[in-house]
Scaffold this motif. Structure first.
Motif, PDB file in Angstrom:
ATOM      1  N   VAL A 107      -0.940   8.469  16.429  1.00  0.00           N
ATOM      2  CA  VAL A 107       0.126   7.761  15.722  1.00  0.00           C
ATOM      3  C   VAL A 107       1.466   8.396  16.057  1.00  0.00           C
ATOM      4  O   VAL A 107       1.652   9.603  15.896  1.00  0.00           O
ATOM      5  CB  VAL A 107      -0.103   7.801  14.190  1.00  0.00           C
ATOM      6  CG1 VAL A 107       1.071   7.148  13.457  1.00  0.00           C
ATOM      7  CG2 VAL A 107      -1.402   7.105  13.829  1.00  0.00           C
ATOM      8  N   LYS A 108       2.398   7.599  16.520  1.00  0.00           N
ATOM      9  CA  LYS A 108       3.738   8.081  16.855  1.00  0.00           C
ATOM     10  C   LYS A 108       4.679   7.760  15.696  1.00  0.00           C
ATOM     11  O   LYS A 108       4.678   6.643  15.188  1.00  0.00           O
ATOM     12  CB  LYS A 108       4.232   7.437  18.147  1.00  0.00           C
ATOM     13  CG  LYS A 108       3.353   7.758  19.357  1.00  0.00           C
ATOM     14  CD  LYS A 108       3.960   7.233  20.639  1.00  0.00           C
ATOM     15  CE  LYS A 108       3.037   7.510  21.824  1.00  0.00           C
ATOM     16  NZ  LYS A 108       2.781   8.949  21.996  1.00  0.00           N
ATOM     17  N   VAL A 109       5.433   8.744  15.296  1.00  0.00           N
ATOM     18  CA  VAL A 109       6.320   8.593  14.140  1.00  0.00           C
ATOM     19  C   VAL A 109       7.760   8.848  14.562  1.00  0.00           C
ATOM     20  O   VAL A 109       8.186   9.986  14.742  1.00  0.00           O
ATOM     21  CB  VAL A 109       5.924   9.550  12.995  1.00  0.00           C
ATOM     22  CG1 VAL A 109       6.839   9.337  11.791  1.00  0.00           C
ATOM     23  CG2 VAL A 109       4.467   9.343  12.591  1.00  0.00           C
ATOM     24  N   GLY A 110       8.488   7.762  14.705  1.00  0.00           N
ATOM     25  CA  GLY A 110       9.916   7.877  14.990  1.00  0.00           C
ATOM     26  C   GLY A 110      10.746   7.683  13.744  1.00  0.00           C
ATOM     27  O   GLY A 110      11.909   8.093  13.677  1.00  0.00           O
ATOM     28  N   SER A 111      10.121   7.063  12.735  1.00  0.00           N
ATOM     29  CA  SER A 111      10.799   6.852  11.452  1.00  0.00           C
ATOM     30  C   SER A 111       9.777   7.044  10.338  1.00  0.00           C
ATOM     31  O   SER A 111       8.656   6.537  10.400  1.00  0.00           O
ATOM     32  CB  SER A 111      11.395   5.444  11.381  1.00  0.00           C
ATOM     33  OG  SER A 111      10.410   4.466  11.661  1.00  0.00           O
ATOM     34  N   PHE A 112      10.158   7.797   9.321  1.00  0.00           N
ATOM     35  CA  PHE A 112       9.238   8.224   8.271  1.00  0.00           C
ATOM     36  C   PHE A 112       9.834   7.953   6.900  1.00  0.00           C
ATOM     37  O   PHE A 112      11.006   8.239   6.652  1.00  0.00           O
ATOM     38  CB  PHE A 112       8.934   9.720   8.427  1.00  0.00           C
ATOM     39  CG  PHE A 112       8.067  10.289   7.345  1.00  0.00           C
ATOM     40  CD1 PHE A 112       6.749   9.888   7.205  1.00  0.00           C
ATOM     41  CD2 PHE A 112       8.570  11.237   6.457  1.00  0.00           C
ATOM     42  CE1 PHE A 112       5.936  10.417   6.200  1.00  0.00           C
ATOM     43  CE2 PHE A 112       7.777  11.772   5.457  1.00  0.00           C
ATOM     44  CZ  PHE A 112       6.456  11.363   5.327  1.00  0.00           C
ATOM     45  N   LEU A 113       9.017   7.414   6.013  1.00  0.00           N
ATOM     46  CA  LEU A 113       9.447   7.121   4.647  1.00  0.00           C
ATOM     47  C   LEU A 113       8.623   7.920   3.656  1.00  0.00           C
ATOM     48  O   LEU A 113       7.395   7.933   3.718  1.00  0.00           O
ATOM     49  CB  LEU A 113       9.274   5.631   4.348  1.00  0.00           C
ATOM     50  CG  LEU A 113       9.474   5.194   2.887  1.00  0.00           C
ATOM     51  CD1 LEU A 113      10.938   5.370   2.476  1.00  0.00           C
ATOM     52  CD2 LEU A 113       9.036   3.749   2.688  1.00  0.00           C
ATOM     53  N   GLU A 114       9.302   8.597   2.734  1.00  0.00           N
ATOM     54  CA  GLU A 114       8.638   9.289   1.622  1.00  0.00           C
ATOM     55  C   GLU A 114       9.159   8.659   0.334  1.00  0.00           C
ATOM     56  O   GLU A 114      10.283   8.913  -0.084  1.00  0.00           O
ATOM     57  CB  GLU A 114       8.964  10.782   1.652  1.00  0.00           C
ATOM     58  CG  GLU A 114       7.814  11.706   1.295  1.00  0.00           C
ATOM     59  CD  GLU A 114       7.243  11.564  -0.107  1.00  0.00           C
ATOM     60  OE1 GLU A 114       7.495  10.533  -0.754  1.00  0.00           O
ATOM     61  OE2 GLU A 114       6.554  12.469  -0.563  1.00  0.00           O
ATOM     62  N   PRO A 115       8.378   7.805  -0.315  1.00  0.00           N
ATOM     63  CA  PRO A 115       8.880   7.045  -1.456  1.00  0.00           C
ATOM     64  C   PRO A 115       8.829   7.750  -2.807  1.00  0.00           C
ATOM     65  O   PRO A 115       9.326   7.214  -3.787  1.00  0.00           O
ATOM     66  CB  PRO A 115       7.987   5.800  -1.462  1.00  0.00           C
ATOM     67  CG  PRO A 115       6.742   6.227  -0.790  1.00  0.00           C
ATOM     68  CD  PRO A 115       7.097   7.304   0.174  1.00  0.00           C
ATOM     69  N   SER A 116       8.245   8.931  -2.866  1.00  0.00           N
ATOM     70  CA  SER A 116       8.196   9.691  -4.126  1.00  0.00           C
ATOM     71  C   SER A 116       8.158  11.163  -3.767  1.00  0.00           C
ATOM     72  O   SER A 116       7.141  11.832  -3.900  1.00  0.00           O
ATOM     73  CB  SER A 116       6.960   9.287  -4.947  1.00  0.00           C
ATOM     74  OG  SER A 116       6.930   9.959  -6.183  1.00  0.00           O
ATOM     75  N   ALA A 117       9.293  11.691  -3.325  1.00  0.00           N
ATOM     76  CA  ALA A 117       9.310  12.902  -2.501  1.00  0.00           C
ATOM     77  C   ALA A 117       9.166  14.224  -3.236  1.00  0.00           C
ATOM     78  O   ALA A 117       8.829  15.225  -2.615  1.00  0.00           O
ATOM     79  CB  ALA A 117      10.592  12.928  -1.669  1.00  0.00           C
ATOM     80  N   GLY A 118       9.458  14.291  -4.536  1.00  0.00           N
ATOM     81  CA  GLY A 118       9.449  15.595  -5.186  1.00  0.00           C
ATOM     82  C   GLY A 118      10.436  16.517  -4.491  1.00  0.00           C
ATOM     83  O   GLY A 118      11.560  16.136  -4.193  1.00  0.00           O
ATOM     84  N   GLN A 119      10.008  17.756  -4.196  1.00  0.00           N
ATOM     85  CA  GLN A 119      10.913  18.653  -3.483  1.00  0.00           C
ATOM     86  C   GLN A 119      10.720  18.589  -1.976  1.00  0.00           C
ATOM     87  O   GLN A 119      11.314  19.353  -1.238  1.00  0.00           O
ATOM     88  CB  GLN A 119      10.801  20.106  -3.984  1.00  0.00           C
ATOM     89  CG  GLN A 119       9.409  20.604  -4.323  1.00  0.00           C
ATOM     90  CD  GLN A 119       8.548  20.959  -3.133  1.00  0.00           C
ATOM     91  OE1 GLN A 119       8.208  20.064  -2.384  1.00  0.00           O
ATOM     92  NE2 GLN A 119       8.181  22.215  -3.001  1.00  0.00           N
ATOM     93  N   GLY A 120       9.868  17.668  -1.503  1.00  0.00           N
ATOM     94  CA  GLY A 120       9.830  17.378  -0.078  1.00  0.00           C
ATOM     95  C   GLY A 120       8.679  17.970   0.708  1.00  0.00           C
ATOM     96  O   GLY A 120       8.821  18.199   1.917  1.00  0.00           O
TER      97      GLY A 120
END
Length: 205
Positions: free
Chosen positions: A116-129
């Motif tokens: 899986v190639k990830v050029g764009s990433f979404l974290e919809p409930s990130a907390g401290q990351g």
């Protein structure tokens, strides 16, 4: 509780001083664990007399809770802002439980090993990351957008990750233009699958 208070103190200070954290501050910010399960912050803790209302199991956290409230109050620009911070924090007590890093790393490794190639990433409930950290280590340079609803946790997220786009609001407010935009969306369980239906790959623990 102590680590959380120190992280919030640093985040407020960085915000006032308009600068990124140094190495020592970054380590302290990274120890932030949210307030999931710390129901003591729901109790009154404005003055010493309030301690009489606390249960024996929570009383040892009375003094830190007073300190927390005073810290937030001192950095708030108004009573309205203070109330917003506290309401947001209290709302997180039932949901702010963070995924352990080894679990996140295993997920990110599996995706990478699967090609899986990830050029764009979404974290919809990130907390401290934690998800952001893990994925960016494996996919450096990936364009990243992270949402965090809790106001104080959002400050910490933004301070720890100045290179990403951070939205301190609920994921349901994402711009519709982002539909189908991200290669991967990965987060913890408070985010529902229906919210993530538009994205090509959804890893929801």
């Amino acid at each position: 509780m102590r680590d959380n208070i120190e992280a919030i103190r640093i985040a407020f200070r960085l915000d006032v001083e308009k600068r990124p954290p140094n190495d020592i501050e970054s380590i302290a910010l990274g120890k932030y664990a949210g307030f999931g399960g710390l129901k003591c912050i729901l109790n009154d803790a404005n003055e010493l007399a309030d301690a009489a209302k606390w249960s024996k199991s929570d009383i040892e956290l009375f003094a830190p809770t007073v300190e927390l409230r005073r810290l937030i109050h001192d950095y708030s620009k108004s009573d309205k802002e203070f109330a917003a911070y506290m309401d947001s924090l209290k709302a997180s007590v039932l949901t702010a439980f963070y995924t352990p890093s080894p679990v996140i790393d295993a997920l990110a490794d599996t995706l990478r090993e699967s090609g899986v190639k990830v050029g764009s990433f979404l974290e919809p409930s990130a907390g401290q990351g934690a998800f952001v950290d893990s994925f960016l280590q494996r996919y450096p340079g990936a364009e990243t957008l992270a949402f965090e609803k809790d106001l104080l946790t959002g400050k910490i997220l933004a301070a720890l990750h100045p290179s990403i786009s951070t939205e301190i609001k609920g994921f349901e407010k994402i711009d519709p233009d982002f539909e189908g935009y991200f290669d991967v969306a990965a987060s913890n369980i408070p985010v529902s699958y229906t919210h993530l239906r538009a994205h090509e790959t959804c890893a929801d623990l």
